[in-house]
Design a protein around this motif. Structure first.
Motif, PDB file in Angstrom:
ATOM      1  N   ASP A 141       0.029   5.531   0.835  1.00 48.07           N
ATOM      2  CA  ASP A 141       0.063   6.739   0.939  1.00 48.07           C
ATOM      3  C   ASP A 141      -0.265   8.020   0.111  1.00 48.07           C
ATOM      4  O   ASP A 141       0.811   8.114  -1.028  1.00 48.07           O
ATOM      5  CB  ASP A 141       0.698   7.964   2.662  1.00 48.07           C
ATOM      6  CG  ASP A 141       0.115   9.155   2.821  1.00 48.07           C
ATOM      7  OD1 ASP A 141       0.181   9.942   1.569  1.00 48.07           O
ATOM      8  OD2 ASP A 141      -0.746   9.234   3.838  1.00 48.07           O
TER       9      ASP A 141
ATOM     10  N   THR B 132       0.575  -0.942   0.090  1.00 46.32           N
ATOM     11  CA  THR B 132      -0.098  -0.021  -0.090  1.00 46.32           C
ATOM     12  C   THR B 132       0.709   1.335   0.125  1.00 46.32           C
ATOM     13  O   THR B 132       1.738   0.784   0.345  1.00 46.32           O
ATOM     14  CB  THR B 132      -0.935  -0.018   1.511  1.00 46.32           C
ATOM     15  OG1 THR B 132      -0.017   0.031   2.582  1.00 46.32           O
ATOM     16  CG2 THR B 132      -1.424  -1.382   1.120  1.00 46.32           C
TER      17      THR B 132
ATOM     18  N   ARG C 269      -5.132  -6.904  -3.290  1.00 43.48           N
ATOM     19  CA  ARG C 269      -4.199  -5.393  -3.280  1.00 43.48           C
ATOM     20  C   ARG C 269      -3.615  -5.131  -3.521  1.00 43.48           C
ATOM     21  O   ARG C 269      -2.622  -4.751  -2.952  1.00 43.48           O
ATOM     22  CB  ARG C 269      -4.729  -4.662  -1.981  1.00 43.48           C
ATOM     23  CG  ARG C 269      -6.207  -5.378  -1.334  1.00 43.48           C
ATOM     24  CD  ARG C 269      -7.142  -4.729  -0.083  1.00 43.48           C
ATOM     25  NE  ARG C 269      -8.517  -5.099   0.599  1.00 43.48           N
ATOM     26  CZ  ARG C 269      -8.945  -3.990   1.083  1.00 43.48           C
ATOM     27  NH1 ARG C 269      -8.392  -3.166   1.832  1.00 43.48           N
ATOM     28  NH2 ARG C 269     -10.063  -4.678   1.329  1.00 43.48           N
TER      29      ARG C 269
ATOM     30  N   PRO D  42      -3.986   2.034   2.498  1.00 49.24           N
ATOM     31  CA  PRO D  42      -3.852   1.700   3.890  1.00 49.24           C
ATOM     32  C   PRO D  42      -4.889   1.828   4.110  1.00 49.24           C
ATOM     33  O   PRO D  42      -5.782   2.767   4.636  1.00 49.24           O
ATOM     34  CB  PRO D  42      -2.748   2.078   4.630  1.00 49.24           C
ATOM     35  CG  PRO D  42      -1.689   2.366   4.010  1.00 49.24           C
ATOM     36  CD  PRO D  42      -2.725   3.664   2.564  1.00 49.24           C
ATOM     37  N   ASN D  43      -5.802   0.961   5.240  1.00 50.19           N
ATOM     38  CA  ASN D  43      -7.201   1.407   6.052  1.00 50.19           C
ATOM     39  C   ASN D  43      -7.819   1.251   5.084  1.00 50.19           C
ATOM     40  O   ASN D  43      -9.376   2.330   5.364  1.00 50.19           O
ATOM     41  CB  ASN D  43      -7.267   2.070   6.744  1.00 50.19           C
ATOM     42  CG  ASN D  43      -5.639   1.696   7.768  1.00 50.19           C
ATOM     43  OD1 ASN D  43      -5.770  -0.091   8.120  1.00 50.19           O
ATOM     44  ND2 ASN D  43      -4.477   2.266   8.218  1.00 50.19           N
ATOM     45  N   LYS D  44      -8.263   1.312   3.717  1.00 55.71           N
ATOM     46  CA  LYS D  44      -9.281   1.687   2.767  1.00 55.71           C
ATOM     47  C   LYS D  44      -9.853   0.383   1.764  1.00 55.71           C
ATOM     48  O   LYS D  44      -9.280  -0.500   1.774  1.00 55.71           O
ATOM     49  CB  LYS D  44      -8.707   2.433   1.383  1.00 55.71           C
ATOM     50  CG  LYS D  44      -8.666   4.395   1.875  1.00 55.71           C
ATOM     51  CD  LYS D  44      -9.873   5.125   2.158  1.00 55.71           C
ATOM     52  CE  LYS D  44      -9.819   6.359   2.450  1.00 55.71           C
ATOM     53  NZ  LYS D  44     -11.170   7.422   2.940  1.00 55.71           N
ATOM     54  N   SER D  45     -11.499   0.289   1.704  1.00 53.74           N
ATOM     55  CA  SER D  45     -11.789  -0.998   1.006  1.00 53.74           C
ATOM     56  C   SER D  45     -12.074  -0.585  -0.577  1.00 53.74           C
ATOM     57  O   SER D  45     -12.274  -1.508  -1.082  1.00 53.74           O
ATOM     58  CB  SER D  45     -12.742  -1.121   1.872  1.00 53.74           C
ATOM     59  OG  SER D  45     -13.885  -0.132   1.673  1.00 53.74           O
TER      60      SER D  45
END
Length: 346
Positions: free
Chosen positions: A267, A265, A323, A294-297
């Motif tokens: 940023d 992933t 991913r 990160p932390n995104k679906s």
């Protein structure tokens, strides 16, 4: 005999907004059954995936999917090997297709493709309704993909070695020469004076009167883009280009693509800053791809022209999907190892 299938060829330089134009058409198809052929420069089918995620077209793998991808070469160079068999398959389905859109690679000449519609096996069943050329107003204003004609003339007078136009400029001019409609896109990025200057430059390149429509995100109604009935294959003589007397044409051999797939992933802001830095260090014309955040679906789409970038989330990651961050770089004499090392270090 059934009516011929109208085919709209959508051309334009890298990053001008061709895929966005088609995506908007698909999402606002007004009941039309549209098939799309996407020709990309590079091995990763980024544009094809973007169209499949428009939530109108069937997903990849379904029997009746209407998105067809050609990623094995520039369509204007592989008409016989790549395009002809695909058109034959679409012609067999003519009763279930109202029109076909062809998105050419940003490095393709439209005329060799249109000539293929003169082949008896194709012309009996399909016709080129129109050639639409999409122009990135801001890029042209910055001199990225087109040069000021007066400046070129002045340079030629000052330097005897500058006898020929660059391949990129020829390509820009040939795409305009074939147009039935010019979409002056991304006008929201320039002021009125700059827009007027770009429009005047375009008019100088057009061999005949062609309508120019403005757009700030390729969002144009289908009634503007479809239904020209121009039968372009029958009047190519009115569209003179640089390569009319050549048996074959050559692309700039130094223009290549580099594909990068990373199982990690990023940023988005840090990645964009690094990509902007790379675009300044190397002669990169276009960056496009998907980013795992990160932390995104949702999957992030990132696209860049020179040092200008835009990004949006197009769809959720599928449960079975890895991913990955997948990016395509298109430019001159790319240093792929440097691109990879700088991104891996983030």
């Amino acid at each position: 005999m059934a009516a011929k299938i109208p085919v709209t060829v959508i051309t334009g330089f890298l990053g001008s907004g061709k895929t966005s134009l088609i995506r908007h058409l698909l999402q606002n198809n007004q009941g039309r059954r549209i098939a799309v052929i996407v020709n990309e420069f590079g091995e990763l089918g980024i544009d094809g995936e973007l169209l499949k995620s428009c939530q109108v077209c069937p997903e990849d793998g379904e029997v009746d999917s209407n998105i067809f991808e050609l990623t094995n070469g520039c369509l204007c160079c592989t008409v016989q090997e790549e395009f002809y068999p695909m058109m034959q398959e679409l012609i067999k389905r003519r009763d279930s297709i109202d029109c076909i859109l062809i998105e050419t690679s940003g490095l393709a000449l439209p005329k060799p493709l249109v000539k293929a519609f003169r082949w008896q096996e194709i012309r009996n069943a399909a016709t080129v309704d129109a050639v639409i050329t999409v122009v990135d107003c801001a890029a042209v204003a910055a001199g990225t993909f087109a040069s000021d004609l007066e400046a070129i003339a002045a340079q030629r007078q000052a330097d005897d070695s500058l006898e020929h136009e660059t391949p990129l400029q020829e390509l820009f001019e040939d795409q305009l020469a074939c147009a039935d409609l010019v979409v002056l896109n991304k006008i929201d990025l320039v002021d009125a004076e700059t827009k007027a200057r770009v429009e005047e430059l375009i008019k100088q390149e057009l061999p005949r009167v062609v309508k120019i429509v403005e757009s700030d995100g390729s969002k144009l109604d289908a009634s503007i883009l479809l239904g020209f009935q121009a039968a372009v294959e029958d009047n190519l003589d009115s569209r003179p280009t640089h390569h009319d007397t050549e048996e074959d044409h050559n692309h700039d051999e130094e223009i290549t693509s580099a594909n990068l797939i990373l199982d990690r992933t990023f940023d988005p802001e840090k990645l964009q800053q690094q990509l902007e830095k790379l675009a300044q260090e190397q002669e990169i014309y276009r960056i496009k791809g998907f980013v795992a955040v990160p932390n995104k679906s949702m999957r992030l789409v990132m696209q860049g022209v020179g040092t200008r970038f835009d990004k949006f989330y197009d769809r959720p990651w599928k449960p079975e999907e890895t991913r990955q961050t997948r990016l395509v770089f298109i430019g001159r004499d790319l240093k792929s190892s440097e691109i990879e090392s700088q991104l891996v270090a983030l």
